[in-house]
Design a protein around this motif. Sequence first.
Motif, PDB file in Angstrom:
ATOM      1  N   ILE B 157      79.766  49.839  65.956  1.00 18.68           N
ATOM      2  CA  ILE B 157      79.218  50.424  64.739  1.00 18.68           C
ATOM      3  C   ILE B 157      79.947  51.719  64.380  1.00 18.68           C
ATOM      4  O   ILE B 157      80.261  52.534  65.231  1.00 18.68           O
ATOM      5  N   SER B 158      80.226  51.889  63.079  1.00 23.46           N
ATOM      6  CA  SER B 158      80.847  53.112  62.571  1.00 23.46           C
ATOM      7  C   SER B 158      79.760  54.073  62.086  1.00 23.46           C
ATOM      8  O   SER B 158      78.597  53.696  61.943  1.00 23.46           O
ATOM      9  N   ASN B 159      80.161  55.312  61.826  1.00 23.33           N
ATOM     10  CA  ASN B 159      79.289  56.314  61.184  1.00 23.33           C
ATOM     11  C   ASN B 159      77.949  56.451  61.890  1.00 23.33           C
ATOM     12  O   ASN B 159      76.900  56.517  61.250  1.00 23.33           O
ATOM     13  N   SER B 160      77.992  56.493  63.213  1.00 23.27           N
ATOM     14  CA  SER B 160      76.737  56.407  63.974  1.00 23.27           C
ATOM     15  C   SER B 160      76.507  57.612  64.868  1.00 23.27           C
ATOM     16  O   SER B 160      77.431  58.357  65.213  1.00 23.27           O
ATOM     17  N   ILE B 161      75.252  57.787  65.224  1.00 26.56           N
ATOM     18  CA  ILE B 161      74.852  58.735  66.258  1.00 26.56           C
ATOM     19  C   ILE B 161      74.071  57.947  67.294  1.00 26.56           C
ATOM     20  O   ILE B 161      73.273  57.072  66.948  1.00 26.56           O
ATOM     21  N   LYS B 162      74.356  58.226  68.564  1.00 33.59           N
ATOM     22  CA  LYS B 162      73.763  57.419  69.629  1.00 33.59           C
ATOM     23  C   LYS B 162      73.331  58.312  70.773  1.00 33.59           C
ATOM     24  O   LYS B 162      74.062  59.226  71.177  1.00 33.59           O
ATOM     25  N   TYR B 163      72.148  58.020  71.295  1.00 28.87           N
ATOM     26  CA  TYR B 163      71.641  58.727  72.464  1.00 28.87           C
ATOM     27  C   TYR B 163      71.566  57.762  73.635  1.00 28.87           C
ATOM     28  O   TYR B 163      71.102  56.625  73.492  1.00 28.87           O
ATOM     29  N   THR B 164      72.036  58.207  74.792  1.00 32.53           N
ATOM     30  CA  THR B 164      71.914  57.430  76.022  1.00 32.53           C
ATOM     31  C   THR B 164      71.295  58.321  77.082  1.00 32.53           C
ATOM     32  O   THR B 164      71.795  59.425  77.325  1.00 32.53           O
ATOM     33  N   SER B 165      70.225  57.879  77.686  1.00 28.66           N
ATOM     34  CA  SER B 165      69.550  58.712  78.699  1.00 28.66           C
ATOM     35  C   SER B 165      70.271  58.628  80.031  1.00 28.66           C
ATOM     36  O   SER B 165      71.066  57.715  80.274  1.00 28.66           O
ATOM     37  N   ASN B 166      69.981  59.575  80.904  1.00 28.99           N
ATOM     38  CA  ASN B 166      70.340  59.424  82.306  1.00 28.99           C
ATOM     39  C   ASN B 166      69.341  58.459  82.941  1.00 28.99           C
ATOM     40  O   ASN B 166      68.404  57.986  82.280  1.00 28.99           O
ATOM     41  N   SER B 167      69.515  58.163  84.211  1.00 26.57           N
ATOM     42  CA  SER B 167      68.615  57.244  84.899  1.00 26.57           C
ATOM     43  C   SER B 167      67.449  58.025  85.497  1.00 26.57           C
ATOM     44  O   SER B 167      67.631  59.050  86.151  1.00 26.57           O
ATOM     45  N   TYR B 168      66.215  57.529  85.229  1.00 28.03           N
ATOM     46  CA  TYR B 168      65.010  58.114  85.813  1.00 28.03           C
ATOM     47  C   TYR B 168      64.354  57.064  86.689  1.00 28.03           C
ATOM     48  O   TYR B 168      63.760  56.112  86.170  1.00 28.03           O
ATOM     49  N   SER B 169      64.509  57.199  88.000  1.00 28.63           N
ATOM     50  CA  SER B 169      63.945  56.222  88.960  1.00 28.63           C
ATOM     51  C   SER B 169      64.356  54.808  88.591  1.00 28.63           C
ATOM     52  O   SER B 169      63.551  53.876  88.682  1.00 28.63           O
ATOM     53  N   GLY B 170      65.573  54.661  88.110  1.00 27.03           N
ATOM     54  CA  GLY B 170      66.053  53.332  87.779  1.00 27.03           C
ATOM     55  C   GLY B 170      65.904  52.977  86.305  1.00 27.03           C
ATOM     56  O   GLY B 170      66.535  52.055  85.815  1.00 27.03           O
ATOM     57  N   PHE B 171      65.071  53.713  85.594  1.00 27.46           N
ATOM     58  CA  PHE B 171      64.902  53.462  84.159  1.00 27.46           C
ATOM     59  C   PHE B 171      65.953  54.235  83.348  1.00 27.46           C
ATOM     60  O   PHE B 171      66.263  55.382  83.649  1.00 27.46           O
ATOM     61  N   LYS B 172      66.451  53.575  82.321  1.00 30.35           N
ATOM     62  CA  LYS B 172      67.458  54.178  81.457  1.00 30.35           C
ATOM     63  C   LYS B 172      67.228  53.629  80.061  1.00 30.35           C
ATOM     64  O   LYS B 172      66.877  52.460  79.898  1.00 30.35           O
ATOM     65  N   PHE B 173      67.428  54.447  79.047  1.00 27.61           N
ATOM     66  CA  PHE B 173      67.222  53.929  77.689  1.00 27.61           C
ATOM     67  C   PHE B 173      68.228  54.552  76.732  1.00 27.61           C
ATOM     68  O   PHE B 173      68.892  55.548  77.054  1.00 27.61           O
ATOM     69  N   GLY B 174      68.328  53.937  75.580  1.00 33.46           N
ATOM     70  CA  GLY B 174      69.281  54.426  74.588  1.00 33.46           C
ATOM     71  C   GLY B 174      68.856  54.014  73.198  1.00 33.46           C
ATOM     72  O   GLY B 174      68.039  53.100  73.030  1.00 33.46           O
ATOM     73  N   ALA B 175      69.386  54.704  72.207  1.00 33.05           N
ATOM     74  CA  ALA B 175      69.068  54.376  70.820  1.00 33.05           C
ATOM     75  C   ALA B 175      70.216  54.814  69.933  1.00 33.05           C
ATOM     76  O   ALA B 175      70.895  55.806  70.211  1.00 33.05           O
ATOM     77  N   HIS B 176      70.475  54.052  68.860  1.00 28.62           N
ATOM     78  CA  HIS B 176      71.519  54.464  67.907  1.00 28.62           C
ATOM     79  C   HIS B 176      71.009  54.337  66.479  1.00 28.62           C
ATOM     80  O   HIS B 176      70.110  53.541  66.195  1.00 28.62           O
ATOM     81  N   TYR B 177      71.627  55.129  65.614  1.00 28.14           N
ATOM     82  CA  TYR B 177      71.435  54.970  64.173  1.00 28.14           C
ATOM     83  C   TYR B 177      72.804  55.040  63.525  1.00 28.14           C
ATOM     84  O   TYR B 177      73.590  55.955  63.800  1.00 28.14           O
ATOM     85  N   ALA B 178      73.109  54.039  62.690  1.00 18.22           N
ATOM     86  CA  ALA B 178      74.392  54.033  61.976  1.00 18.22           C
ATOM     87  C   ALA B 178      74.120  54.164  60.485  1.00 18.22           C
ATOM     88  O   ALA B 178      73.380  53.359  59.910  1.00 18.22           O
ATOM     89  N   PHE B 179      74.701  55.195  59.881  1.00 13.85           N
ATOM     90  CA  PHE B 179      74.511  55.424  58.446  1.00 13.85           C
ATOM     91  C   PHE B 179      75.207  54.319  57.640  1.00 13.85           C
ATOM     92  O   PHE B 179      76.281  53.848  58.013  1.00 13.85           O
ATOM     93  N   GLY B 180      74.570  53.943  56.536  1.00 18.06           N
ATOM     94  CA  GLY B 180      75.199  52.983  55.633  1.00 18.06           C
ATOM     95  C   GLY B 180      76.168  53.665  54.678  1.00 18.06           C
ATOM     96  O   GLY B 180      77.082  53.052  54.156  1.00 18.06           O
ATOM     97  N   GLU B 181      75.961  54.957  54.482  1.00 20.63           N
ATOM     98  CA  GLU B 181      76.847  55.779  53.637  1.00 20.63           C
ATOM     99  C   GLU B 181      77.015  55.199  52.236  1.00 20.63           C
ATOM    100  O   GLU B 181      78.130  55.067  51.711  1.00 20.63           O
ATOM    101  N   GLN B 182      75.882  54.822  51.632  1.00 17.05           N
ATOM    102  CA  GLN B 182      75.856  54.417  50.232  1.00 17.05           C
ATOM    103  C   GLN B 182      75.219  55.556  49.444  1.00 17.05           C
ATOM    104  O   GLN B 182      74.049  55.868  49.667  1.00 17.05           O
ATOM    105  N   ALA B 183      76.006  56.145  48.525  1.00 17.55           N
ATOM    106  CA  ALA B 183      75.516  57.308  47.778  1.00 17.55           C
ATOM    107  C   ALA B 183      74.221  56.961  47.043  1.00 17.55           C
ATOM    108  O   ALA B 183      74.146  55.940  46.348  1.00 17.55           O
TER     109      ALA B 183
END
Lengths: 357, 357, 357
Positions: B157-183
């Motif tokens: 994905i282009s034009n995106s911001i993404k978060y990735t967690s560290n591992s917490y007792s084996g659990f890990k999570f992540g999320a992204h948002y990609a802009f469509g960049e339509q004025a």
Amino acid sequence: MKKSLLALAVLGAFAGAASAQSSVTVYGIVDMGITSQDTGAGANDRLNGVTSGNQSASRIGFKGTEDLGNGLKANFVLEQTIAADTGVLSQVDGKTAFNRFATVGLSGNFGAVNLGRQVSAIKDAYDAIDPFGDGGTIAPISAIFFNAALKGDNGRISNSIKYTSNSYSGFKFGAHYAFGEQAGRTGADSNYGLNLGYANGPLNVQFGYMSGDDSTAGAPGFKPVKNSKDKMTFLGATYDFGVAKLHAAYGDSKNQPVAGNVDNKYRNYMLGVSAKVGAAGSIMASYTVNDTRTFGGVKANDRDSKRAGIMYAHDLSKRTNLYAGYSHTSNDKNAKLNALVADQSGSMFAVGVRHKF
Amino acid sequence: MKKSLLALAVLGAFAGAASAQSSVTVYGIVDMGITSQDTGAGANDRLNGVTSGNQSASRIGFKGTEDLGNGLKANFVLEQTIAADTGVLSQVDGKTAFNRFATVGLSGNFGAVNLGRQVSAIKDAYDAIDPFGDGGTIAPISAIFFNAALKGDNGRISNSIKYTSNSYSGFKFGAHYAFGEQAGRTGADSNYGLNLGYANGPLNVQFGYMSGDDSTAGAPGFKPVKNSKDKMTFLGATYDFGVAKLHAAYGDSKNQPVAGNVDNKYRNYMLGVSAKVGAAGSIMASYTVNDTRTFGGVKANDRDSKRAGIMYAHDLSKRTNLYAGYSHTSNDKNAKLNALVADQSGSMFAVGVRHKF
Amino acid sequence: MKKSLLALAVLGAFAGAASAQSSVTVYGIVDMGITSQDTGAGANDRLNGVTSGNQSASRIGFKGTEDLGNGLKANFVLEQTIAADTGVLSQVDGKTAFNRFATVGLSGNFGAVNLGRQVSAIKDAYDAIDPFGDGGTIAPISAIFFNAALKGDNGRISNSIKYTSNSYSGFKFGAHYAFGEQAGRTGADSNYGLNLGYANGPLNVQFGYMSGDDSTAGAPGFKPVKNSKDKMTFLGATYDFGVAKLHAAYGDSKNQPVAGNVDNKYRNYMLGVSAKVGAAGSIMASYTVNDTRTFGGVKANDRDSKRAGIMYAHDLSKRTNLYAGYSHTSNDKNAKLNALVADQSGSMFAVGVRHKF
């Protein structure tokens, strides 16, 4: 002694970090000069400018070798040409590409096998004999020898597998096969080639051969007519007399233009010389001839091309040199072999700098 | 002792020079092999050739990490795919690009945040479960799971911001948002996704989700119909029994083709296994199914695809291995999911070498 | 002592290997942020996204310097811009290129001479005065000064030779000539420029000039009308008061649009300030004006543009900083100078991270 051990420990840690890096070498050449060309386009055809790759093509590459033990090595090369005067990177099939090399392979006691995009076996042979061995634009063999349509993409082949032997008492040989990758038509668009060389003391002899088939028009690379075969044969030698090295080459080729179904046949000749001049200078010169024997299936008239070229290179270091080069090309009235000059005579003068990194 | 100090001094000077260099690591993979495909195009459809990326996509990258203190780091990655058989570099939006990664970001105790072009959150989840985790062309999950039109540009994905967690007792999570960049149309063309994983001992469970909106046709990336939403859900797990690791995955997706306004719905299944074989060998295999539930808004008939694939890799070193792989794909008579095979069965056999640098 | 000698021997071997590598430095910048723009396209024109190069253009480069002895050095630079939000690499003449720099040259006591694609002499002058010296998208001089059609390709010139002097008691000067490379028409499409600077204590004064000719339409770079001359003059200064540095600049330019044969004349003004804020912060701000004097050969009405911009940068290290920037641009009703805004007012807000490697 503790300090020494500390030094070794630090060294070890650092060498470890560095060896993680050492798997890639970034390398290349930037070669540019001021050039003045008589393009042969007519009365008012002088073209002055800054051009790239007069002595050697400007390029950037990434390569590495990994020691796998027992003399076995894994190797890769990724290398592309740069038109450094504008910064533009070279293309393959209309897209930016590592056009010079994109290979992975293994080497060892058996020689080397590489897959991917690489130099054809016959090009290895003629580059080893050319006084302008690194190519460039002044007077390389490849500018006159073997019609450009026949040679394919500057002697570089995609989708190929290539074997190169080690040297046995001075003998060395190689062979390539490039897939045509036409579904259901194995062999269509494919080509193969081989070389055999003997280098011992002052003598270096090189033989090369290439043959290509084509059933599809418009594709990149080696492009003869449907069901036809193109063929190139090369034989050349250099002999080092000490004061100077003599270069001589002969080429024979046959192809069929896409629009026709009749042979074009060529014979090519090169006579050249190279020599060291003082501690830092070197000179290289050649006279190259394309003798068109048959064109469109009939005996060719007035279709020959000749080029005389000379270059002087002055080393500023092992990696950097200045150069001045001149070439004169004359075409017979029906000859259009050389892109620089159509049906006329032309010349090129270049003065520049080549830096290897 | 003086000599030791000298050694350290030299070391120091050299380490300084090297650390000026150490901010960039050049890395990549060149993977090529000889392949023979039954393309499924008819009676005479065999395609032989040299292909790139059979086990892992050939690529070159530049990356670096800077320690900012207090556990905070700045990171960048620039990485692009290479079709090494021709040397051609990959494109985004029709232009040569770092198509795999072009990111800058910060990481630390909080996890990592990166901006730019990167892997979607759901792709992180399915790559972690796929026996062919590095992708390649034999039998990756991505070849069958989630209709290509739905996934966008290979899960990148282009034009995106993404978060990735560290591992917490084996659990890990992540999320992204990609802009469509339509004025003037915030949200149009945008997409978002997330993943949640649990890895502990022999067990690895991964969940992923992605949703995309589109109001403009023809743009790159995630492309459903005007005002529609595309959705993908993934659930997968691996369990390491010691002698072998079992892989299982389920996918559910919905999209709308650009020309229509009615849903396509898919369910996907994968069952796989991976194992070490002796000191240097590893084997991976999977059976993947696309079950088309609804097509053009009506119940789908004869639109399923199935692929069985197996690969054996033999390590020559940590960085280099040989491989042989085979896959067989069968499409129902109305199924066209896989680019390799339209409405028919096909197969691919590859033997090659993968070198990491 | 033996161990010390061993340490030195290992060091020597290793330093040798490393120095074979040291001829190339891989470097660059990745700068991305979240941006929100009022594009000035109408009532509903907000454009949110991730954009590259807000503070400094994202880029990757390869450069090296070789010491030739006696103070003489060989230098090369290959550098290209990256639209890091999509990964796309910049182009020259429609092809992927080292668009920023592709040069080789020599430097020494006489100064430096470089051939290839590089920064025009006048750009050196205005970049040295601009509070947003590294360019970026918030409020660089180049966004308002000198009509884009006049400046050519972002102030970067192909096929050029450029001389840059060393500093003599604070004085420094430079000159370039870029060939037009039109056969038989030496001077057509060519341009030349010069700069003269004086930097001493708190004062920095820069003068620049550029003139270009064009006889061919459609070519890249400096593009005025047949047989016409385009001209740009720049004068600027900064004075460091300690607490803050004041920046002021004046520009005067003339060009002729390709479709017409009558002059456009512009005057440009910039007033700016830059300052350190605490140990890790810096602030930069400017107000820039384009005053269109003549358009299509007649006195211009309502064709002025103004931009006010401010940026705060917070260093996390020498190589990495966070930033927040804002600019507001207003165009007179006939002004279309700025690509961002046509005939209206607009603004841009960006918050992001810049990492140098």
